[in-house]
Design a protein around this motif. Structure first.
Motif, short mmCIF file in Angstrom:
data_model
loop_
_atom_site.label_atom_id
_atom_site.label_comp_id
_atom_site.label_asym_id
_atom_site.label_seq_id
_atom_site.Cartn_x
_atom_site.Cartn_y
_atom_site.Cartn_z
N GLU A 1 0.31 -1.11 0.49
CA GLU A 1 -0.03 0.09 -0.18
C GLU A 1 1.02 0.85 -0.35
OE1 GLU A 1 -0.26 -2.27 2.01
OE2 GLU A 1 -1.87 -3.06 1.79
N ASN A 2 1.52 1.81 0.69
CA ASN A 2 2.84 2.78 0.59
C ASN A 2 3.39 2.53 -0.41
OD1 ASN A 2 2.04 3.36 3.57
ND2 ASN A 2 3.94 2.51 4.38
N GLU A 3 3.90 1.43 -0.79
CA GLU A 3 4.71 1.10 -2.66
C GLU A 3 3.45 2.07 -3.19
OE1 GLU A 3 8.08 0.93 -3.27
OE2 GLU A 3 8.38 -0.59 -2.00
N ARG A 4 2.98 1.80 -3.48
CA ARG A 4 1.60 2.17 -4.60
C ARG A 4 0.84 3.90 -4.33
NH1 ARG A 4 -4.28 2.37 -5.96
NH2 ARG A 4 -4.31 1.66 -3.96
N LEU A 5 1.03 4.33 -2.93
CA LEU A 5 0.94 5.65 -2.81
C LEU A 5 1.80 6.44 -2.99
CD1 LEU A 5 -0.95 7.51 -0.83
CD2 LEU A 5 0.72 6.74 0.78
N ILE A 6 3.10 6.17 -2.70
CA ILE A 6 4.58 6.60 -3.71
C ILE A 6 4.05 6.97 -4.59
CG2 ILE A 6 7.17 6.90 -3.68
CD1 ILE A 6 6.84 5.54 -0.47
N ARG A 7 4.40 5.84 -5.60
CA ARG A 7 4.37 5.75 -7.31
C ARG A 7 3.09 6.43 -7.91
NH1 ARG A 7 3.88 0.52 -7.21
NH2 ARG A 7 1.72 0.41 -8.01
N VAL A 8 1.72 6.55 -6.80
CA VAL A 8 1.11 6.98 -7.81
C VAL A 8 0.90 8.40 -7.48
CG1 VAL A 8 -1.62 7.33 -7.01
CG2 VAL A 8 -1.36 5.76 -7.35
N THR A 9 2.28 9.18 -5.98
CA THR A 9 1.64 10.29 -5.79
C THR A 9 2.88 10.52 -7.27
OG1 THR A 9 1.79 10.42 -3.99
CG2 THR A 9 3.16 12.11 -4.60
N LYS A 10 4.48 10.27 -7.61
CA LYS A 10 4.97 11.03 -8.83
C LYS A 10 4.39 10.38 -9.37
CE LYS A 10 9.71 10.53 -10.19
NZ LYS A 10 10.67 9.34 -9.50
N GLN A 11 3.22 9.86 -9.71
CA GLN A 11 2.75 9.92 -11.25
C GLN A 11 1.59 11.36 -11.22
OE1 GLN A 11 0.82 6.05 -10.67
NE2 GLN A 11 2.17 5.01 -11.85
N CYS A 12 0.86 11.44 -10.42
CA CYS A 12 0.33 12.60 -9.68
C CYS A 12 1.25 13.94 -10.29
CB CYS A 12 -0.42 12.94 -8.79
SG CYS A 12 -1.69 11.96 -8.00
N LEU A 13 2.27 13.58 -9.93
CA LEU A 13 3.73 14.73 -10.19
C LEU A 13 4.07 14.87 -11.81
CD1 LEU A 13 5.62 17.02 -10.04
CD2 LEU A 13 7.12 15.34 -9.58
N GLU A 14 4.19 13.94 -12.48
CA GLU A 14 4.10 13.42 -13.77
C GLU A 14 2.72 14.72 -14.68
OE1 GLU A 14 5.35 9.88 -13.69
OE2 GLU A 14 7.42 10.04 -13.67
N LEU A 15 2.07 13.38 -14.57
CA LEU A 15 0.41 14.19 -15.42
C LEU A 15 0.82 15.72 -15.33
CD1 LEU A 15 -2.00 11.65 -14.07
CD2 LEU A 15 -0.57 11.68 -16.24
N GLY A 16 0.73 16.56 -13.53
CA GLY A 16 0.67 17.36 -13.49
C GLY A 16 1.76 18.43 -14.96
N LEU A 17 2.84 17.90 -14.43
CA LEU A 17 3.62 18.69 -15.51
C LEU A 17 3.39 18.88 -16.50
CD1 LEU A 17 6.96 16.73 -14.35
CD2 LEU A 17 6.29 19.20 -13.84
N GLU A 18 3.14 17.53 -17.27
CA GLU A 18 2.64 17.53 -18.76
C GLU A 18 1.46 18.27 -18.62
OE1 GLU A 18 1.20 13.41 -19.82
OE2 GLU A 18 2.41 12.25 -18.56
N ALA A 19 0.73 18.99 -17.67
CA ALA A 19 -0.63 19.18 -17.57
C ALA A 19 0.18 21.25 -17.82
CB ALA A 19 -1.72 19.53 -16.73
#
Length: 271
Positions: A141-159
Motif C-alpha cells: 500500500e505504501n509502495e503504491r501511494l509513493i508510485r501514484v504520487t509521483k505519477q500525479c506529479l508527472e501528469l501535473g507536469l504534462e498539463a
C-alpha cells in the motif's frame, strides 16, 4: 517576444478577466540561468542524501548531510531560520505530510517512507525539490501511494502548457489521485520560486480545467503534490507549530520538482 510585448499581452488578458502573473515573477533568461544552477546544486544535495539514507540513521543525520553538502557547493540552505524554522531541511516520515523537523530522537526503521524536502540558495537564486525514500521494504500500500504520487506529479507536469491554466495542473493531479483511491492535501500547494523562496502564484493540486492563473513563458514554479492514503485532512503539531500530520494517522507521500516554462517546452530545473 520582448518584455514590453509580453506585458502588453498580459495587460490584454487581464482586461479580459484572466488572472495573470506579475511581471516581476516572469523571469529573464539570465534569471532562469541562475535558478537552473541553484536547482542543479539542490538536486546534487538530494543525490547526496539518496546515497546515505538507510535504516538506523536519525533524521538529524539527514539535516547534517544537507548542511554539509550545501556548504561544500558554496550555497545556503533556504529553510534554516525561514519564519523561525529551526533546521536546514524538512524530513517527513510516514504520517507526516510536510515540514517534519529533523531530530536525533527520530530514528528511521525498516518500512518507513520518508520525504526529504530541500531548498538551496545559490548566488541569490533558489532551487527547490523533494523526493520520497523507502527504508528497507515497506507495505504494498505504501509502495503504491509513493508510485501514484509521483505519477500525479508527472501528469501535473504534462498539463503545464504555455498560455494554458494552472487549474489544468490541479485537475490532472486530483483526477489521478482520486482514480486510485487517494486524497489530495488541500492545505498546501506548489508555488512560484526562483528569486524568492515562495513567490506567486500558488499552485493548487486540485481544480478545474481552464481556471486559475495563466501559465506564461518565463514562469518558474514548483509542482509538489502531497497525497494522503485515505483522508485529505491535516493537523499541525501544537508542540513545534510546524510539523503537519495526517488527521487519520495514515501515511502521506510527496514529490516535488521546480520547472521553468518556455514558449515551446518546459524544463525541470530541480528534482
Amino acid at each position: 517576444m520582448n518584455r514590453d510585448e509580453l506585458k502588453a499581452k498580459l495587460d490584454y488578458y487581464k482586461a479580459l478577466g484572466y488572472k495573470v502573473p506579475q511581471m516581476k515573477y516572469i523571469k529573464t533568461e539570465e534569471q532562469i540561468a541562475g535558478i537552473r544552477e541553484a536547482g542543479r546544486i539542490n538536486s546534487l544535495v538530494l543525490d547526496y542524501v539518496s546515497e546515505r539514507i538507510r535504516e538506523g540513521i536519525s533524521t538529524q543525520d539527514i539535516d547534517d548531510w544537507v548542511a554539509e553538502c550545501t556548504a561544500r557547493h558554496n550555497a545556503i540552505c533556504a529553510p534554516l531560520n525561514y519564519e523561525g524554522y529551526p533546521k536546514h531541511v524538512c524530513v517527513s516520515v510516514n504520517d507526516v505530510v510536510c515540514h517534519g523537523i529533523p531530530s536525533k530522537r527520530k530514528i528511521l526503521k525498516a518500512g518507513d517512507i520518508v520525504n526529504v524536502d530541500c531548498t538551496t540558495i545559490y548566488n541569490g537564486y533558489y532551487g527547490d525539490a523533494s523526493r520520497m525514500f523507502v527504508i528497507g521494504e515497506t507495505s504494498p500500500e505504501n509502495e503504491r501511494l509513493i508510485r501514484v504520487t509521483k505519477q500525479c506529479l508527472e501528469l501535473g507536469l504534462e498539463a503545464v502548457k504555455p498560455w494554458g491554466f494552472l487549474g489544468d495542473v490541479g485537475y490532472a493531479i486530483e483526477q489521478h489521485a482520486s482514480r486510485n483511491g487517494f486524497k489530495v492535501v488541500r492545505d498546501y500547494g506548489g508555488h512560484g520560486v526562483g528569486i524568492e523562496f515562495h513567490e506567486d502564484p500558488f499552485v493548487f493540486h486540485y481544480g478545474k480545467k481552464g481556471t486559475g492563473c495563466l501559465i506564461v513563458p518565463g514562469m518558474t514554479f514548483t509542482i509538489e503534490p502531497m497525497i494522503n492514503m485515505k483522508k485529505s485532512g491535516v493537523r499541525i503539531s501544537a508542540l513545534d507549530g510546524w510539523t503537519a500530520y495526517t488527521k487519520d494517522g495514515l501515511p502521506s507521500a510527496q514529490w516535488e520538482y521546480t520547472i521553468a516554462v518556455f514558449e515551446d517546452h518546459n524544463e525541470i530545473l530541480s528534482k
